[in-house]
Design a protein around this motif. Structure first.
Motif, short mmCIF file in Angstrom:
data_model
loop_
_atom_site.label_atom_id
_atom_site.label_comp_id
_atom_site.label_asym_id
_atom_site.label_seq_id
_atom_site.Cartn_x
_atom_site.Cartn_y
_atom_site.Cartn_z
N PHE A 172 59.63 59.70 44.71
CA PHE A 172 60.31 60.21 43.41
C PHE A 172 61.46 60.79 43.84
CE2 PHE A 172 56.31 58.78 41.03
CZ PHE A 172 56.97 58.23 39.88
N MET A 173 61.49 61.85 44.65
CA MET A 173 62.49 62.79 45.09
C MET A 173 63.57 62.10 46.00
SD MET A 173 60.42 66.35 45.77
CE MET A 173 61.85 67.09 46.41
N GLU A 174 63.26 61.24 46.68
CA GLU A 174 64.41 60.27 47.20
C GLU A 174 65.06 59.75 46.16
OE1 GLU A 174 62.30 57.72 49.95
OE2 GLU A 174 61.75 59.22 51.27
N LYS A 175 64.48 59.29 45.11
CA LYS A 175 65.27 58.80 43.97
C LYS A 175 66.14 59.74 43.09
CE LYS A 175 63.62 54.42 44.61
NZ LYS A 175 64.27 53.24 45.11
N ASP A 176 65.50 60.91 43.17
CA ASP A 176 66.11 61.95 42.07
C ASP A 176 65.43 63.04 42.49
OD1 ASP A 176 67.03 63.78 39.98
OD2 ASP A 176 65.77 62.80 38.46
N PRO A 177 66.21 64.30 43.05
CA PRO A 177 65.63 65.46 43.56
C PRO A 177 65.02 66.28 42.59
CG PRO A 177 68.08 64.95 44.68
CD PRO A 177 67.57 63.93 43.57
N GLU A 178 65.61 66.01 41.16
CA GLU A 178 65.09 66.71 39.88
C GLU A 178 63.79 66.51 39.61
OE1 GLU A 178 66.65 68.93 38.08
OE2 GLU A 178 68.18 68.94 39.53
N ALA A 179 63.09 65.26 40.27
CA ALA A 179 61.49 65.14 40.13
C ALA A 179 60.60 66.04 40.66
CB ALA A 179 61.35 63.84 40.85
N GLU A 180 61.11 66.92 41.56
CA GLU A 180 60.59 68.05 41.99
C GLU A 180 60.03 68.76 40.86
OE1 GLU A 180 60.93 71.90 45.00
OE2 GLU A 180 62.62 70.75 44.25
N GLN A 181 60.57 69.04 39.72
CA GLN A 181 59.94 69.54 38.60
C GLN A 181 58.72 69.13 38.14
OE1 GLN A 181 63.09 69.73 35.67
NE2 GLN A 181 64.55 70.58 37.45
N ALA A 182 58.29 67.82 38.40
CA ALA A 182 57.19 67.17 37.85
C ALA A 182 56.04 67.25 38.82
CB ALA A 182 57.74 65.79 37.43
N PHE A 183 56.08 67.98 39.71
CA PHE A 183 55.03 68.10 40.53
C PHE A 183 54.68 69.61 40.86
CE2 PHE A 183 56.83 63.89 41.53
CZ PHE A 183 55.69 63.18 41.57
N THR A 184 53.31 69.70 40.88
CA THR A 184 52.62 71.13 40.95
C THR A 184 51.41 70.83 42.18
OG1 THR A 184 52.61 71.50 38.71
CG2 THR A 184 51.17 72.88 40.06
N GLN A 185 51.68 71.72 43.29
CA GLN A 185 51.04 71.71 44.27
C GLN A 185 49.56 72.37 44.19
OE1 GLN A 185 52.50 73.32 48.06
NE2 GLN A 185 51.45 71.82 49.19
N LYS A 186 48.55 71.55 44.67
CA LYS A 186 47.22 72.02 44.47
C LYS A 186 46.60 72.63 46.02
CE LYS A 186 43.95 69.74 42.51
NZ LYS A 186 43.01 68.94 42.17
N ASP A 187 45.78 73.42 45.71
CA ASP A 187 45.13 74.06 47.04
C ASP A 187 44.70 72.97 48.20
OD1 ASP A 187 45.47 76.35 46.03
OD2 ASP A 187 43.66 76.97 45.26
N ASN A 188 44.49 71.73 47.91
CA ASN A 188 43.99 70.69 48.85
C ASN A 188 45.08 69.91 49.42
OD1 ASN A 188 44.75 69.20 46.80
ND2 ASN A 188 42.83 68.18 46.34
N GLY A 189 46.46 70.36 49.35
CA GLY A 189 47.36 69.88 49.79
C GLY A 189 47.93 68.54 49.25
N LYS A 190 47.07 68.48 47.90
CA LYS A 190 47.68 67.13 47.11
C LYS A 190 48.55 68.08 45.96
CE LYS A 190 45.03 63.70 48.73
NZ LYS A 190 44.26 63.09 47.97
N TRP A 191 49.09 66.95 45.05
CA TRP A 191 50.07 67.33 43.96
C TRP A 191 49.58 66.95 42.70
CZ3 TRP A 191 54.26 70.54 45.32
CH2 TRP A 191 54.45 70.64 46.39
N LEU A 192 49.63 67.44 41.81
CA LEU A 192 49.58 67.02 40.23
C LEU A 192 50.85 66.60 39.65
CD1 LEU A 192 47.16 69.47 38.54
CD2 LEU A 192 46.60 67.21 39.34
N GLY A 193 50.84 65.09 39.45
CA GLY A 193 52.23 64.67 38.72
C GLY A 193 52.34 64.42 37.41
#
Length: 245
Positions: A172-193
Motif C-alpha cells: 500500500f505504501m508503494e502506491k501511496d505513502p500516506e497509507a502508513e497512517q492506516a497501519f498499527t504495529q503489533k508486538d509480534n511483528g505483524k500490523w493491524l490494517g
C-alpha cells in the motif's frame, strides 16, 4: 445505518430513487457454518439453500430480477451492465440503466457502493486488500466519466481485527505513502490494517469526499456477519444497488 433482521440500509444522502441494501447472515435456510442467509454459491453450501436464500433476500428488499452475480477474483475489473458478454469475471459492476442491479459478495473484504448525485448511475465494488491496493475503487470511478459521486463503505473486517504481514503494508505504501497512517504495529511483528481508512484515502485521491459508512467489523460481529478470516468455511453477504425512475 438502519437495519432489519435480514438486511442493512445505508445512511447516506443518495437520491431517493437509488436503492441499496446489504444482507446479513440472518433470516435464511442454510445450516451449520453457513447459518443462515448465505448468498454465495461457491462456498460449499447446498445449492437449493443458496437459491432459497437469494429468493428470500430479493423478496425482502423488492429487488428487480436483473442481478448479475460476478465471478470475483480479487482484481480491478469493472463490468458494465447490462451486458451481452457471458464472462462476468470482475470485481465491480457499474450501470447507467434503471432497474439494473449491481452486486458484490463479501465476508471480510470491503464492499463499496457508489452513486452519482443525479441518481442515474450506480456501482458496487469488491475491495479486498489486493483489489483495493491495485485500484479497484479508481477503476470503478472511471466508469462514471467525471460525474460527481458519493460512496458508502459496507461491512468489512475492522481495524482491530485485520492483522497482516509487513508486505501488505509495504504494498500500500508503494502506491501511496500516506497509507502508513492506516497501519498499527503489533508486538509480534505483524500490523493491524484499517481497510476503511485505506479506502477513504484512495477515494480522496480521486476527488471523492462524500464518503459514508465504515463503522462495522465482520470479524467481531459474529452474530450478524460472515467472516472468512474468523471461520474459514463460511457464507457470504451481498451488497446490492440499483436505481429506479
Amino acid at each position: 445505518m438502519t437495519s432489519t433482521k435480514r438486511f442493512l440500509t445505508p445512511e447516506w444522502p443518495a437520491p431517493t430513487n437509488v436503492k441499496a441494501y446489504v444482507s446479513t447472515r440472518l433470516g435464511g435456510v442454510s445450516e451449520g457454518e453457513f447459518d443462515s442467509l448465505n448468498l454465495g454459491g461457491h462456498v460449499g453450501d447446498k445449492p437449493d439453500h443458496v437459491a432459497q436464500n437469494r429468493y428470500l433476500f430479493a423478496q425482502a428488499i423488492a429487488m428487480p430480477d436483473s442481478l448479475v452475480w460476478l465471478n470475483q477474483v480479487h482484481g480491478t475489473g469493472v463490468k458494465k451492465l447490462p451486458s451481452s458478454c457471458s464472462d462476468v469475471t470482475s470485481d465491480a459492476a457499474f450501470t447507467a440503466t434503471q432497474q439494473q442491479v449491481c452486486a458484490v459478495l463479501t465476508a471480510d473484504c470491503l464492499p463499496v457502493l457508489f452513486c452519482n448525485l443525479a441518481g442515474t448511475q450506480v456501482a458496487a465494488a469488491h475491495a479486498g486488500w489486493r483489489g483495493l491496493c491495485e485500484g479497484v475503487i479508481e477503476q470503478t470511478l472511471m466508469a462514471f466519466e467525471g460525474q460527481e459521486v458519493m460512496a458508502w463503505l459496507g461491512p468489512a473486517i475492522g481495524p482491530e481485527a485485520f492483522e497482516v504481514g509487513p508486505e501488505v503494508r509495504e504494498a500500500f505504501m508503494e502506491k501511496d505513502p500516506e497509507a502508513e497512517q492506516a497501519f498499527t504495529q503489533k508486538d509480534n511483528g505483524k500490523w493491524l490494517g484499517d481497510l476503511y481508512l485505506l479506502a477513504k484515502q484512495r477515494l480522496a485521491m480521486v476527488g471523492v469526499t462524500n464518503v459514508y459508512g465504515g463503522e462495522f467489523c465482520t470479524y467481531l460481529e459474529k452474530d450478524r456477519f460472515y467472516s472468512y478470516r474468523r471461520d474459514g468455511k463460511t457464507g457470504r453477504m451481498a451488497s446490492v444497488i440499483w436505481f429506479e425512475e
